[in-house]
Design a protein around this motif. Sequence first.
Motif, PDB file in Angstrom:
ATOM      1  N   SER A  96      15.387 -78.502 -43.872  1.00 30.41           N
ATOM      2  CA  SER A  96      14.159 -77.921 -44.435  1.00 30.41           C
ATOM      3  C   SER A  96      14.243 -77.889 -45.955  1.00 30.41           C
ATOM      4  CB  SER A  96      13.930 -76.508 -43.881  1.00 30.41           C
ATOM      5  OG  SER A  96      14.907 -75.603 -44.360  1.00 30.41           O
ATOM      6  N   GLY A  97      15.453 -77.657 -46.481  1.00 29.99           N
ATOM      7  CA  GLY A  97      15.636 -77.663 -47.930  1.00 29.99           C
ATOM      8  C   GLY A  97      15.411 -79.033 -48.536  1.00 29.99           C
ATOM      9  N   VAL A  98      15.864 -80.069 -47.831  1.00 32.88           N
ATOM     10  CA  VAL A  98      15.635 -81.442 -48.294  1.00 32.88           C
ATOM     11  C   VAL A  98      14.142 -81.737 -48.349  1.00 32.88           C
ATOM     12  CG1 VAL A  98      15.938 -83.882 -47.715  1.00 32.88           C
ATOM     13  CG2 VAL A  98      17.856 -82.296 -47.461  1.00 32.88           C
ATOM     14  N   TYR A  99      13.435 -81.394 -47.276  1.00 36.25           N
ATOM     15  CA  TYR A  99      11.992 -81.645 -47.202  1.00 36.25           C
ATOM     16  C   TYR A  99      11.257 -80.879 -48.296  1.00 36.25           C
ATOM     17  CZ  TYR A  99       7.332 -82.146 -45.146  1.00 36.25           C
ATOM     18  OH  TYR A  99       6.012 -82.435 -44.939  1.00 36.25           O
ATOM     19  N   PHE A 100      11.608 -79.590 -48.465  1.00 41.12           N
ATOM     20  CA  PHE A 100      10.946 -78.741 -49.459  1.00 41.12           C
ATOM     21  C   PHE A 100      11.183 -79.271 -50.874  1.00 41.12           C
ATOM     22  CE2 PHE A 100      10.932 -75.249 -52.474  1.00 41.12           C
ATOM     23  CZ  PHE A 100       9.809 -74.524 -52.124  1.00 41.12           C
ATOM     24  N   SER A 101      12.429 -79.623 -51.179  1.00 39.67           N
ATOM     25  CA  SER A 101      12.787 -80.058 -52.534  1.00 39.67           C
ATOM     26  C   SER A 101      12.073 -81.342 -52.931  1.00 39.67           C
ATOM     27  CB  SER A 101      14.301 -80.254 -52.638  1.00 39.67           C
ATOM     28  OG  SER A 101      14.974 -79.024 -52.418  1.00 39.67           O
ATOM     29  N   ILE A 102      11.791 -82.200 -51.960  1.00 37.26           N
ATOM     30  CA  ILE A 102      11.055 -83.436 -52.256  1.00 37.26           C
ATOM     31  C   ILE A 102       9.559 -83.140 -52.374  1.00 37.26           C
ATOM     32  CG2 ILE A 102      10.415 -85.716 -51.407  1.00 37.26           C
ATOM     33  CD1 ILE A 102      13.148 -85.867 -50.049  1.00 37.26           C
ATOM     34  N   CYS A 103       9.027 -82.385 -51.411  1.00 33.84           N
ATOM     35  CA  CYS A 103       7.580 -82.135 -51.382  1.00 33.84           C
ATOM     36  C   CYS A 103       7.098 -81.325 -52.581  1.00 33.84           C
ATOM     37  CB  CYS A 103       7.197 -81.414 -50.092  1.00 33.84           C
ATOM     38  SG  CYS A 103       7.106 -82.494 -48.653  1.00 33.84           S
ATOM     39  N   ILE A 104       7.945 -80.444 -53.110  1.00 37.03           N
ATOM     40  CA  ILE A 104       7.512 -79.602 -54.215  1.00 37.03           C
ATOM     41  C   ILE A 104       7.249 -80.431 -55.466  1.00 37.03           C
ATOM     42  CG2 ILE A 104       9.730 -79.058 -55.290  1.00 37.03           C
ATOM     43  CD1 ILE A 104       6.907 -76.564 -54.402  1.00 37.03           C
ATOM     44  N   LYS A 105       7.740 -81.665 -55.491  1.00 34.11           N
ATOM     45  CA  LYS A 105       7.452 -82.562 -56.615  1.00 34.11           C
ATOM     46  C   LYS A 105       5.988 -82.975 -56.643  1.00 34.11           C
ATOM     47  CE  LYS A 105      12.132 -84.425 -57.157  1.00 34.11           C
ATOM     48  NZ  LYS A 105      12.786 -83.390 -56.356  1.00 34.11           N
ATOM     49  N   GLY A 106       5.272 -82.649 -55.609  1.00 37.42           N
ATOM     50  CA  GLY A 106       3.832 -82.903 -55.579  1.00 37.42           C
ATOM     51  C   GLY A 106       3.013 -81.669 -55.914  1.00 37.42           C
ATOM     52  N   ALA A 107       3.659 -80.633 -56.470  1.00 38.29           N
ATOM     53  CA  ALA A 107       2.951 -79.386 -56.766  1.00 38.29           C
ATOM     54  C   ALA A 107       1.825 -79.584 -57.774  1.00 38.29           C
ATOM     55  CB  ALA A 107       3.942 -78.334 -57.279  1.00 38.29           C
ATOM     56  N   VAL A 108       2.078 -80.367 -58.817  1.00 35.59           N
ATOM     57  CA  VAL A 108       1.044 -80.576 -59.839  1.00 35.59           C
ATOM     58  C   VAL A 108      -0.192 -81.258 -59.253  1.00 35.59           C
ATOM     59  CG1 VAL A 108       0.461 -81.788 -61.977  1.00 35.59           C
ATOM     60  CG2 VAL A 108       2.603 -80.513 -61.811  1.00 35.59           C
ATOM     61  N   PRO A 109      -0.051 -82.427 -58.576  1.00 33.84           N
ATOM     62  CA  PRO A 109      -1.264 -83.024 -58.008  1.00 33.84           C
ATOM     63  C   PRO A 109      -1.927 -82.148 -56.951  1.00 33.84           C
ATOM     64  CG  PRO A 109       0.696 -84.186 -57.245  1.00 33.84           C
ATOM     65  CD  PRO A 109       1.124 -83.291 -58.368  1.00 33.84           C
ATOM     66  N   MET A 110      -1.148 -81.413 -56.177  1.00 33.19           N
ATOM     67  CA  MET A 110      -1.759 -80.567 -55.148  1.00 33.19           C
ATOM     68  C   MET A 110      -2.574 -79.439 -55.766  1.00 33.19           C
ATOM     69  SD  MET A 110      -1.629 -81.517 -52.100  1.00 33.19           S
ATOM     70  CE  MET A 110      -2.165 -79.989 -51.344  1.00 33.19           C
ATOM     71  N   MET A 111      -2.060 -78.828 -56.812  1.00 35.84           N
ATOM     72  CA  MET A 111      -2.816 -77.765 -57.476  1.00 35.84           C
ATOM     73  C   MET A 111      -4.076 -78.324 -58.141  1.00 35.84           C
ATOM     74  SD  MET A 111      -1.257 -74.895 -56.849  1.00 35.84           S
ATOM     75  CE  MET A 111      -1.054 -75.651 -55.225  1.00 35.84           C
ATOM     76  N   VAL A 112      -3.951 -79.487 -58.769  1.00 34.61           N
ATOM     77  CA  VAL A 112      -5.119 -80.109 -59.408  1.00 34.61           C
ATOM     78  C   VAL A 112      -6.153 -80.494 -58.357  1.00 34.61           C
ATOM     79  CG1 VAL A 112      -5.920 -82.105 -60.730  1.00 34.61           C
ATOM     80  CG2 VAL A 112      -3.836 -80.924 -61.418  1.00 34.61           C
ATOM     81  N   LEU A 113      -5.707 -81.051 -57.241  1.00 35.29           N
ATOM     82  CA  LEU A 113      -6.630 -81.437 -56.168  1.00 35.29           C
ATOM     83  C   LEU A 113      -7.323 -80.212 -55.575  1.00 35.29           C
ATOM     84  CD1 LEU A 113      -4.447 -84.160 -54.421  1.00 35.29           C
ATOM     85  CD2 LEU A 113      -6.621 -84.556 -55.596  1.00 35.29           C
ATOM     86  N   THR A 114      -6.590 -79.102 -55.495  1.00 34.95           N
ATOM     87  CA  THR A 114      -7.191 -77.857 -55.000  1.00 34.95           C
ATOM     88  C   THR A 114      -8.317 -77.409 -55.933  1.00 34.95           C
ATOM     89  OG1 THR A 114      -5.085 -77.167 -54.007  1.00 34.95           O
ATOM     90  CG2 THR A 114      -6.726 -75.452 -54.380  1.00 34.95           C
ATOM     91  N   ALA A 115      -8.055 -77.451 -57.234  1.00 36.38           N
ATOM     92  CA  ALA A 115      -9.087 -77.076 -58.210  1.00 36.38           C
ATOM     93  C   ALA A 115     -10.266 -78.038 -58.170  1.00 36.38           C
ATOM     94  CB  ALA A 115      -8.479 -77.037 -59.619  1.00 36.38           C
ATOM     95  N   LEU A 116      -9.983 -79.336 -58.048  1.00 32.86           N
ATOM     96  CA  LEU A 116     -11.059 -80.331 -57.983  1.00 32.86           C
ATOM     97  C   LEU A 116     -11.924 -80.135 -56.740  1.00 32.86           C
ATOM     98  CD1 LEU A 116      -9.279 -83.610 -59.151  1.00 32.86           C
ATOM     99  CD2 LEU A 116     -11.080 -82.373 -60.347  1.00 32.86           C
ATOM    100  N   THR A 117     -11.298 -79.795 -55.629  1.00 30.35           N
ATOM    101  CA  THR A 117     -12.063 -79.540 -54.404  1.00 30.35           C
ATOM    102  C   THR A 117     -13.060 -78.414 -54.624  1.00 30.35           C
ATOM    103  OG1 THR A 117     -10.260 -80.308 -52.965  1.00 30.35           O
ATOM    104  CG2 THR A 117     -11.914 -78.849 -51.978  1.00 30.35           C
ATOM    105  N   GLY A 118     -12.603 -77.329 -55.256  1.00 27.71           N
ATOM    106  CA  GLY A 118     -13.511 -76.225 -55.561  1.00 27.71           C
ATOM    107  C   GLY A 118     -14.624 -76.640 -56.496  1.00 27.71           C
ATOM    108  N   TRP A 119     -14.306 -77.470 -57.474  1.00 29.58           N
ATOM    109  CA  TRP A 119     -15.325 -77.924 -58.426  1.00 29.58           C
ATOM    110  C   TRP A 119     -16.354 -78.810 -57.739  1.00 29.58           C
ATOM    111  CZ3 TRP A 119     -16.901 -82.464 -61.133  1.00 29.58           C
ATOM    112  CH2 TRP A 119     -17.696 -82.208 -62.266  1.00 29.58           C
ATOM    113  N   PHE A 120     -15.901 -79.704 -56.864  1.00 28.15           N
ATOM    114  CA  PHE A 120     -16.833 -80.558 -56.125  1.00 28.15           C
ATOM    115  C   PHE A 120     -17.778 -79.720 -55.264  1.00 28.15           C
ATOM    116  CE2 PHE A 120     -13.381 -84.037 -56.261  1.00 28.15           C
ATOM    117  CZ  PHE A 120     -13.966 -84.632 -57.367  1.00 28.15           C
TER     118      PHE A 120
END
Length: 446
Positions: free
Chosen positions: A133-157
């Motif tokens: 689970s640590g391996v999966y988490f440590s890799i996936c968290i590298k997508g935090a920036v695009p995920m947060m931006v996509l979340t904001a863009l979804t709200g804006w759309f």
Amino acid sequence: MISEKTGKKESINRKIVRMTVPTVVSNISVPLLGLCDTAVAGHMGEERYLAGMAIGSVMVTTMYWLFGFLRAGTSGLTATHYGANYKEGMGVSLRNSMTLAIGIGMLLMAIHSPMLGILQRLMGASPETTELSGVYFSICIKGAVPMMVLTALTGWFIGMQSTATAMAVNIGMSLLNVVATLTLVYGFGLGYEGIAIGTVTSQWIILIPALWLAWRLCKKNDISIETNRIFLDSKEWKHMLDVNSNLFFRSACLIALTVMLYAYSARLGDVEVSSNAVINQLFLFFSYFMDGFAFTGEALTGRYVGAGDTAMLKKSITALLKWTFGITLLFAIFYSLALTPIVRLLSDSEAVAISVGECRVWVALLPVAGALAFIYDGFYIGLTKTRPMLVSTLCGVSLFAILIFTLSHTQWMLWMAFTCYLGLRSGILVSLFPYKKTIIIENRRI
């Protein structure tokens, strides 16, 4: 009302359907496409891979869920500016939400190591599963920036009344995830790590067309984004933080509720855990539909508040409530009459079917108790009045905690407590709603 596409008069119900259907389709299809990761991990020959991915995914989702206000807060603020035809405000909402999203994403990446340790201790899995689970988490968290931006863009759309664009981005990311995962795991032989890398890759890739769609929408509406003014919009920043702070703490309450629900469920036994998972899936399926109407409620309420159109505001709210009652009635009847066949589709276990059947009354009442909480959340977000959402959730979660810690530990009591939580949330939101007050806001100028 005039349709932006056809220039013809559009009924409120047609508008609601046009805006709601894309969200419902997205809500249903994205989890289905997400099953690819589960299927790949589940066919790696050992159960530990599936367990590690499942727990790692929960940890990542929990961190992202805490910042879901980036979507909700952005949609309400943007919709009010859209209704007022305040182009500068629409641009400021996009600019500020993306700035905040990038900052949060970078923060999550910076603190992921200590957060991973805390989350792993909370999960309490076996050593092998914890490591994976640590391996999966440590890799996936590298997508935090695009995920947060996509979340904001979804709200804006959504605030820009373009739910179809939000749907396209969400489904596009899920399809990319399927392709990237299969390619990396089987094409390049990356194994377990390939699942997480595929997820992150899809998030970064979809960010490019998502930003292009936002740019195109800005160009279509003659919206200018002046990046040199990011830190000069003090009034807009204050209003956004006021709205989002309530949503942040509300998300924390919902996370606490989820932890209590699963912790209580885990103590009941394997059969009860399985049957609770089935009941939760039935509730989630209902929520996919109600979220669609709630998002439409955010967009329309904010739009007509910003436009100062009280008549259309009341008409929209009335129409959405009618749709809510209709959908709720259909689900309540469906779950009452067809519960056993539904459970048979989800599980072959006779014991699970019997266990779910014992909670039949609560399964049928979950939509009834929770429907108004969903739709009124949308109304409040559109009004950018989020404090009642925090108050109702805090009161509901407190009631749930009191009930499960004082009543006998049975599955029947668990879902009775959860139904009461939903009912109290709904009741508080309805009672606090400003029906008779003038809820048209002034256009905010920077």
